[in-house]
Design a protein around this motif. Structure first.
Motif, PDB file in Angstrom:
ATOM      1  N   UNK A 126       0.819  -1.212   0.000  1.00 51.76           N
ATOM      2  CA  UNK A 126       0.000   0.000   0.000  1.00 51.76           C
ATOM      3  C   UNK A 126       0.848   1.254   0.000  1.00 51.76           C
ATOM      4  N   UNK A 127       1.848   1.294   0.883  1.00 48.96           N
ATOM      5  CA  UNK A 127       2.722   2.463   0.948  1.00 48.96           C
ATOM      6  C   UNK A 127       3.511   2.614  -0.342  1.00 48.96           C
ATOM      7  N   UNK A 128       4.010   1.507  -0.846  1.00 53.00           N
ATOM      8  CA  UNK A 128       4.791   1.556  -2.081  1.00 53.00           C
ATOM      9  C   UNK A 128       3.943   2.097  -3.231  1.00 53.00           C
ATOM     10  N   UNK A 129       2.711   1.622  -3.311  1.00 59.25           N
ATOM     11  CA  UNK A 129       1.840   2.028  -4.419  1.00 59.25           C
ATOM     12  C   UNK A 129       1.447   3.494  -4.338  1.00 59.25           C
ATOM     13  N   UNK A 130       1.163   3.982  -3.126  1.00 63.26           N
ATOM     14  CA  UNK A 130       0.650   5.346  -2.993  1.00 63.26           C
ATOM     15  C   UNK A 130       1.736   6.398  -2.833  1.00 63.26           C
ATOM     16  N   UNK A 131       2.903   6.016  -2.282  1.00 62.48           N
ATOM     17  CA  UNK A 131       3.929   7.000  -1.975  1.00 62.48           C
ATOM     18  C   UNK A 131       5.186   6.864  -2.840  1.00 62.48           C
ATOM     19  N   UNK A 132       5.680   5.661  -2.997  1.00 63.68           N
ATOM     20  CA  UNK A 132       6.923   5.468  -3.746  1.00 63.68           C
ATOM     21  C   UNK A 132       6.669   5.434  -5.252  1.00 63.68           C
ATOM     22  N   UNK A 133       5.649   4.704  -5.672  1.00 59.24           N
ATOM     23  CA  UNK A 133       5.353   4.571  -7.098  1.00 59.24           C
ATOM     24  C   UNK A 133       5.211   5.894  -7.836  1.00 59.24           C
ATOM     25  N   UNK A 134       4.457   6.866  -7.295  1.00 61.21           N
ATOM     26  CA  UNK A 134       4.276   8.143  -8.000  1.00 61.21           C
ATOM     27  C   UNK A 134       5.411   9.155  -7.779  1.00 61.21           C
ATOM     28  N   UNK A 135       6.397   8.800  -6.970  1.00 58.68           N
ATOM     29  CA  UNK A 135       7.426   9.759  -6.568  1.00 58.68           C
ATOM     30  C   UNK A 135       8.467   9.989  -7.664  1.00 58.68           C
ATOM     31  N   UNK A 136       9.211  11.082  -7.499  1.00 57.62           N
ATOM     32  CA  UNK A 136      10.330  11.365  -8.405  1.00 57.62           C
ATOM     33  C   UNK A 136      11.379  10.264  -8.321  1.00 57.62           C
ATOM     34  N   UNK A 137      11.517   9.652  -7.155  1.00 58.40           N
ATOM     35  CA  UNK A 137      12.450   8.544  -6.975  1.00 58.40           C
ATOM     36  C   UNK A 137      12.160   7.424  -7.962  1.00 58.40           C
ATOM     37  N   UNK A 138      10.916   6.992  -8.008  1.00 58.26           N
ATOM     38  CA  UNK A 138      10.563   5.870  -8.883  1.00 58.26           C
ATOM     39  C   UNK A 138      10.553   6.298 -10.345  1.00 58.26           C
ATOM     40  N   UNK A 139      10.221   7.564 -10.610  1.00 55.27           N
ATOM     41  CA  UNK A 139      10.245   8.058 -11.988  1.00 55.27           C
ATOM     42  C   UNK A 139      11.684   8.053 -12.518  1.00 55.27           C
ATOM     43  N   UNK A 140      12.640   8.420 -11.680  1.00 50.28           N
ATOM     44  CA  UNK A 140      14.041   8.385 -12.096  1.00 50.28           C
ATOM     45  C   UNK A 140      14.492   6.956 -12.365  1.00 50.28           C
ATOM     46  N   UNK A 141      14.066   6.046 -11.508  1.00 45.83           N
ATOM     47  CA  UNK A 141      14.375   4.625 -11.698  1.00 45.83           C
ATOM     48  C   UNK A 141      13.811   4.128 -13.020  1.00 45.83           C
ATOM     49  N   UNK A 142      12.584   4.480 -13.325  1.00 53.20           N
ATOM     50  CA  UNK A 142      11.969   4.040 -14.578  1.00 53.20           C
ATOM     51  C   UNK A 142      12.687   4.639 -15.791  1.00 53.20           C
ATOM     52  N   UNK A 143      13.167   5.889 -15.654  1.00 53.54           N
ATOM     53  CA  UNK A 143      13.901   6.503 -16.756  1.00 53.54           C
ATOM     54  C   UNK A 143      15.199   5.742 -17.027  1.00 53.54           C
ATOM     55  N   UNK A 144      15.862   5.316 -15.962  1.00 56.91           N
ATOM     56  CA  UNK A 144      17.087   4.530 -16.124  1.00 56.91           C
ATOM     57  C   UNK A 144      16.788   3.211 -16.827  1.00 56.91           C
ATOM     58  N   UNK A 145      15.745   2.522 -16.362  1.00 61.16           N
ATOM     59  CA  UNK A 145      15.389   1.232 -16.950  1.00 61.16           C
ATOM     60  C   UNK A 145      15.029   1.384 -18.424  1.00 61.16           C
ATOM     61  N   UNK A 146      14.224   2.396 -18.736  1.00 63.53           N
ATOM     62  CA  UNK A 146      13.787   2.602 -20.117  1.00 63.53           C
ATOM     63  C   UNK A 146      14.963   2.975 -21.007  1.00 63.53           C
ATOM     64  N   UNK A 147      15.866   3.823 -20.478  1.00 59.73           N
ATOM     65  CA  UNK A 147      17.021   4.236 -21.267  1.00 59.73           C
ATOM     66  C   UNK A 147      17.939   3.071 -21.589  1.00 59.73           C
ATOM     67  N   UNK A 148      18.177   2.224 -20.605  1.00 61.45           N
ATOM     68  CA  UNK A 148      19.034   1.065 -20.841  1.00 61.45           C
ATOM     69  C   UNK A 148      18.383   0.082 -21.803  1.00 61.45           C
ATOM     70  N   UNK A 149      17.075  -0.060 -21.718  1.00 66.92           N
ATOM     71  CA  UNK A 149      16.362  -0.959 -22.625  1.00 66.92           C
ATOM     72  C   UNK A 149      16.494  -0.494 -24.066  1.00 66.92           C
ATOM     73  N   UNK A 150      16.562   0.816 -24.265  1.00 69.68           N
ATOM     74  CA  UNK A 150      16.702   1.371 -25.615  1.00 69.68           C
ATOM     75  C   UNK A 150      18.161   1.428 -26.064  1.00 69.68           C
ATOM     76  N   UNK A 151      19.063   0.949 -25.223  1.00 72.94           N
ATOM     77  CA  UNK A 151      20.466   0.886 -25.602  1.00 72.94           C
ATOM     78  C   UNK A 151      21.238   2.167 -25.396  1.00 72.94           C
ATOM     79  N   UNK A 152      20.704   3.103 -24.602  1.00 73.49           N
ATOM     80  CA  UNK A 152      21.400   4.362 -24.349  1.00 73.49           C
ATOM     81  C   UNK A 152      22.592   4.129 -23.422  1.00 73.49           C
ATOM     82  N   UNK A 153      23.594   4.955 -23.568  1.00 71.34           N
ATOM     83  CA  UNK A 153      24.764   4.868 -22.696  1.00 71.34           C
ATOM     84  C   UNK A 153      24.434   5.449 -21.326  1.00 71.34           C
ATOM     85  N   UNK A 154      25.267   5.132 -20.352  1.00 76.66           N
ATOM     86  CA  UNK A 154      25.054   5.672 -19.002  1.00 76.66           C
ATOM     87  C   UNK A 154      25.127   7.197 -19.017  1.00 76.66           C
TER      88      UNK A 154
END
Length: 229
Positions: free
Chosen positions: A180-208
């Motif tokens: 519940x906490x993860x879904x309501x607080x962490x999921x929508x946060x800038x923290x998780x958005x940054x994590x998703x950007x990293x995952x998406x970038x690596x999936x597309x083959x972008x460099x670090x």
């Protein structure tokens, strides 16, 4: 080379007094330092010893010497012995929040900077820097400080932490904090958005570096969810 070899040149150094400046003046200082040739230098005047600047300037080929001229007045002399290329990897998010403390009290500002230096830069520390960033990330997320957690995540990625490590961390956060906490607080946060950007970038083959550039653009100091000034 040591200070004794170039101290006679300091009279010609440009003086930059940052005591009355507010906000993130680091980019301006870095740009000025980058413009200097080998054999040139500058003096930065601050209320406290500017520990956060030492590593950055060393990576650009500078030596430094600091003197406490008077109470709450430090003169940091930086002399460029060589021009080192490829100095952009100084890491995101310098500790500019420390600049807030001298506005409250001069002594408090000095204590805050010294505390930061002992915590993050002291050679007495046993845990690797990357591990301390990850511990700080999880502690911040657990306490609901998503701003701090976001910054630590990006700094850890800049230091080369593998994305699979972040996978483990978020799995543990979900386990320890609850779905519940993860879904309501962490999921929508800038923290998780940054994590998703990293995952998406690596999936597309972008460099670090490409991913870090995108992270810095989206989650820099101007982002109200992440910035501290």
């Amino acid at each position: 080379m040591s200070y004794e070899n170039w101290k006679d040149k300091t009279a010609d150094f440009e003086k930059i007094d940052v005591r009355q400046l507010q906000g993130n003046f680091f980019p301006g200082l870095k740009k000025k330092a980058e413009s200097l040739k080998a054999g040139e230098g500058l003096v930065i005047i601050q209320r406290f010893e500017p520990h956060p600047l030492y590593e950055v300037f060393e990576k650009m080929g500078f030596e430094y010497h600091t003197e406490e001229i008077a109470e709450n007045e430090f003169h940091a002399f930086f002399y460029r012995t060589e021009v080192i290329a490829g100095d952009d990897d100084t890491g995101p998010f310098r500790p500019i929040a420390l600049l807030n403390y001298p506005l409250i009290d001069e002594d408090l500002g000095k204590i805050a900077v010294d505390f930061w230096n002992v915590t993050w830069k002291s050679k007495k520390r046993s845990l690797p820097y990357e591990m301390r960033l990850l511990l700080s990330l999880t502690n911040a997320a657990g306490a609901g400080r998503m701003r701090q957690a976001s910054r630590e995540l990006i700094k850890a990625y800049a230091c080369g932490v593998d994305t699979a490590v972040f996978d483990d961390i978020f799995e543990l956060l979900a386990w320890n904090q609850g779905i519940g906490y993860f879904s309501s607080e962490i999921g929508p946060s800038a923290l998780f958005q940054a994590y998703k950007m990293i995952k998406a970038g690596e999936k597309r083959g972008k460099s670090r570096k490409e991913i870090l550039d995108s992270l810095t653009e989206k989650f820099g100091e101007k982002n109200p969810e992440v910035g501290v000034q």
